[in-house]
Design a protein around this motif. Structure first.
Motif, PDB file in Angstrom:
ATOM      1  N   UNK A 129       0.834  -1.205   0.000  1.00 53.43           N
ATOM      2  CA  UNK A 129       0.000   0.000   0.000  1.00 53.43           C
ATOM      3  C   UNK A 129       0.867   1.252   0.000  1.00 53.43           C
ATOM      4  N   UNK A 130       1.830   1.310   0.896  1.00 53.31           N
ATOM      5  CA  UNK A 130       2.655   2.512   1.032  1.00 53.31           C
ATOM      6  C   UNK A 130       3.567   2.713  -0.177  1.00 53.31           C
ATOM      7  N   UNK A 131       4.106   1.623  -0.731  1.00 47.86           N
ATOM      8  CA  UNK A 131       4.939   1.733  -1.933  1.00 47.86           C
ATOM      9  C   UNK A 131       4.119   2.290  -3.096  1.00 47.86           C
ATOM     10  N   UNK A 132       2.900   1.780  -3.275  1.00 48.33           N
ATOM     11  CA  UNK A 132       2.052   2.228  -4.385  1.00 48.33           C
ATOM     12  C   UNK A 132       1.735   3.711  -4.293  1.00 48.33           C
ATOM     13  N   UNK A 133       1.356   4.189  -3.113  1.00 52.05           N
ATOM     14  CA  UNK A 133       1.016   5.604  -2.953  1.00 52.05           C
ATOM     15  C   UNK A 133       2.227   6.482  -3.275  1.00 52.05           C
ATOM     16  N   UNK A 134       3.416   6.096  -2.789  1.00 52.93           N
ATOM     17  CA  UNK A 134       4.616   6.879  -3.047  1.00 52.93           C
ATOM     18  C   UNK A 134       4.958   6.952  -4.517  1.00 52.93           C
ATOM     19  N   UNK A 135       4.970   5.813  -5.186  1.00 55.29           N
ATOM     20  CA  UNK A 135       5.321   5.765  -6.609  1.00 55.29           C
ATOM     21  C   UNK A 135       4.329   6.570  -7.435  1.00 55.29           C
ATOM     22  N   UNK A 136       3.058   6.375  -7.174  1.00 56.38           N
ATOM     23  CA  UNK A 136       2.016   7.021  -7.974  1.00 56.38           C
ATOM     24  C   UNK A 136       2.039   8.541  -7.800  1.00 56.38           C
ATOM     25  N   UNK A 137       2.251   9.018  -6.570  1.00 54.09           N
ATOM     26  CA  UNK A 137       2.262  10.465  -6.331  1.00 54.09           C
ATOM     27  C   UNK A 137       3.382  11.142  -7.105  1.00 54.09           C
ATOM     28  N   UNK A 138       4.580  10.604  -7.035  1.00 57.94           N
ATOM     29  CA  UNK A 138       5.713  11.161  -7.777  1.00 57.94           C
ATOM     30  C   UNK A 138       5.419  11.155  -9.281  1.00 57.94           C
ATOM     31  N   UNK A 139       4.870  10.061  -9.763  1.00 59.17           N
ATOM     32  CA  UNK A 139       4.588   9.935 -11.191  1.00 59.17           C
ATOM     33  C   UNK A 139       3.536  10.947 -11.638  1.00 59.17           C
ATOM     34  N   UNK A 140       2.458  11.100 -10.866  1.00 61.89           N
ATOM     35  CA  UNK A 140       1.391  12.029 -11.245  1.00 61.89           C
ATOM     36  C   UNK A 140       1.888  13.471 -11.309  1.00 61.89           C
ATOM     37  N   UNK A 141       2.646  13.867 -10.309  1.00 58.40           N
ATOM     38  CA  UNK A 141       3.163  15.242 -10.295  1.00 58.40           C
ATOM     39  C   UNK A 141       4.087  15.483 -11.485  1.00 58.40           C
ATOM     40  N   UNK A 142       4.916  14.499 -11.818  1.00 58.04           N
ATOM     41  CA  UNK A 142       5.826  14.630 -12.952  1.00 58.04           C
ATOM     42  C   UNK A 142       5.046  14.730 -14.266  1.00 58.04           C
ATOM     43  N   UNK A 143       4.009  13.908 -14.431  1.00 57.22           N
ATOM     44  CA  UNK A 143       3.207  13.934 -15.651  1.00 57.22           C
ATOM     45  C   UNK A 143       2.501  15.279 -15.794  1.00 57.22           C
ATOM     46  N   UNK A 144       1.925  15.788 -14.702  1.00 61.87           N
ATOM     47  CA  UNK A 144       1.220  17.071 -14.749  1.00 61.87           C
ATOM     48  C   UNK A 144       2.172  18.205 -15.128  1.00 61.87           C
ATOM     49  N   UNK A 145       3.349  18.232 -14.517  1.00 60.72           N
ATOM     50  CA  UNK A 145       4.331  19.278 -14.831  1.00 60.72           C
ATOM     51  C   UNK A 145       4.797  19.189 -16.286  1.00 60.72           C
ATOM     52  N   UNK A 146       5.041  17.967 -16.751  1.00 58.31           N
ATOM     53  CA  UNK A 146       5.507  17.778 -18.131  1.00 58.31           C
ATOM     54  C   UNK A 146       4.448  18.234 -19.126  1.00 58.31           C
ATOM     55  N   UNK A 147       3.179  17.883 -18.861  1.00 58.29           N
ATOM     56  CA  UNK A 147       2.102  18.235 -19.791  1.00 58.29           C
ATOM     57  C   UNK A 147       1.887  19.747 -19.852  1.00 58.29           C
TER      58      UNK A 147
END
Length: 486
Positions: free
Chosen positions: A262-280
């Motif tokens: 659970x904790x690994x998934x939340x960490x990975x996904x949060x970093x990925x989402x923020x990076x995708x939003x900034x890139x877009x």
């Protein structure tokens, strides 16, 4: 004892939940095939999909470049509750997830309503995800052939069409894979999770090559109100992390692996989402991203000047969103199985096939029922209702942690919420804030939905409950043996 609090509130002890889950009810049980790697992939498979590939544009339309803050706030809400899920998922490793946690901490009536709300989080979200899938199927077809499905066959009446045929097809394909067996489903989910992570990382690499700081200004065009609305929209992107706890009876070492996953998934996904939003946004600006269907493919097409890159992103989105349908349908069938095992819904949902070790009939019923809104509803019409149902369930889980710390202090916990009770109380507060942000129309719809659930419980569930049908408790020896086996 008849006068005990457990009987008055119809509370089922954690030990009994675990023992009953391990019992071979009809000579056929679920099989423990999933390790930590499969659980992490399953979690990512349940989370990363429509929310980021389709819903990003809605979040950006609300918050502008400040959508990054919205994603972080949504993640904070999830992190507080993720700690609670980690504690309860390790202590009560059964398929019922939030429903079972509420049964142990708050009683049968609350548990039934939680299970009822999970129809929104898991069932309705399947419909919403399937609707988002069809958008990228059309984008992929257009990039490969220059042809798209006609609107009448790729959108429901709410979106100007007649029937959303791709949405029905992806639900049917997921159902076929699920009835084949957990091992096959876990392998497929793992493969799809790795692929979609690779696609999103590639998107970030392309987007950041065209990054312009000026595209981030004004950073928050709608102010705090826009960030709040964007947070509610962004929260949909995180729905599904709790599905990991529905694998409690099919994980090889659930007490250790579920909290970590659970904790690994939340960490990975949060970093990925923020990076995708900034890139877009950094690549083409928030006004271009906001409100646009298949936004990620559009960004890549604009940056590269070709439809090939957008086609690759569309392919990744098709795989990614399909894996969400698969994972979320899995979670829904396991929760219904737990409720059926308790007698609160018809017994058909608890039957496990001796050949595949899966609830075949329950899976097919879920597929048929939720294919209907997928075929005829628009994405916007179901997202808010799905979000409020999820938030209500998460608030209850945080409260259940506090109730079980008081009611079952000796319960074996492989993970404990840090800074207790501050963390679960903050989890409740953040959930209530996001519920407020959904708006009064969604509140009314949700109130009607809860009232319907209460009637179902009073007229059927309460009368057929197996908790009161038998007064025999699980013996300490049996409970200890099951706990050791788990």
């Amino acid at each position: 004892m008849p006068g005990s609090p457990a009987n008055r509130f119809r509370i089922k002890s954690p030990e009994r939940l675990v023992a009953e889950a391990g019992a071979d009810l009809e000579g056929h049980g679920l099989k423990r095939h999933m390790g930590l790697y499969q659980l992490v992939c399953f979690g990512i498979g349940a989370i990363v999909g429509t929310g980021i590939f389709v819903g990003l544009s809605d979040s950006v339309a609300q918050a502008g470049p400040a959508v990054v803050v919205s994603f972080v706030l949504a993640a904070v809400t999830c992190v507080f509750t993720a700690f609670s899920f980690a504690e309860l998922g390790g202590a009560i490793p059964v398929s019922g997830s939030s429903y079972s946690f509420a049964y142990a901490g708050l009683g049968e009536g609350t548990a039934f309503l939680v299970g009822w709300c999970l129809l929104l989080e898991y069932g309705i979200s399947v419909s919403a995800v399937a609707v988002g899938w069809s958008q990228y199927v059309n984008e992929l077809l257009h990039s490969l052939t220059g042809w798209q499905l006609p609107a009448d066959l790729s959108a429901g009446p709410g979106d100007g069409g007649v029937i959303n045929l791709p949405a029905v097809i992806v639900i049917a394909l997921a159902a076929v894979l699920l009835v084949r067996g957990v091992r096959e489903s876990a392998r497929a989910t793992a493969a799809m999770a790795i692929l979609k992570l690779a696609i999103l990382v590639a998107f970030c690499a392309i987007g950041f090559t065209a990054f312009k700081h000026g595209n981030l200004t004004p950073f928050s065009p709608a102010g705090l109100g826009g960030i709040g609305a964007g947070t509610t929209a962004a929260f949909f992107s995180y729905i599904g992390f709790d599905a990991i706890t529905t694998a409690g009876e099919e994980a090889r070492n659930p007490r250790r692996d579920i909290p970590v996953a659970i904790l690994v998934c939340i960490g990975v996904v949060t970093v990925l989402y923020c990076a995708v939003a900034l890139a877009a946004i950094g690549a083409i600006g928030g006004s271009e991203v906001g409100g646009r269907s298949a936004a990620l493919s559009y960004v890549v097409n604009q940056v590269t000047g070709s439809t090939i890159g957008g086609g690759v992103i569309a392919f990744g989105a098709v795989i990614a969103i399909a894996s969400v349908v698969l994972a979320v349908m899995y979670g829904q069938t396991r929760i219904l199985m737990s409720m059926s095992r308790d007698g609160l819904i018809p017994r058909v949902f608890e039957r496990v096939s001796p050949k595949t070790s899966t609830p075949v009939t329950g899976t097919l019923i879920v597929a048929v029922v939720f294919a209907v809104p997928a075929a005829f509803a628009s994405l916007d019409s179901v997202v808010n209702l799905c979000t409020i149902g999820t938030l209500a369930t998460m608030a209850v889980v945080n409260i259940a942690v506090i109730a079980l710390r008081r009611g079952a202090p000796g319960l074996a916990r492989t993970f404990r919420v840090p800074l207790y009770p501050v963390m679960p109380l903050l989890g409740v507060a953040f959930c209530l804030y996001l519920i407020y942000e959904t708006g009064w129309t969604t509140w009314v719809q949700f109130a009607v939905f809860l009232a319907a659930g209460f009637l179902v419980y009073v007229l059927y569930g309460r009368r057929h409950s197996r908790l009161v049908a038998t007064t025999a408790e699980v013996t300490p020896d049996a409970t200890a043996a099951e706990t050791q086996a788990v």
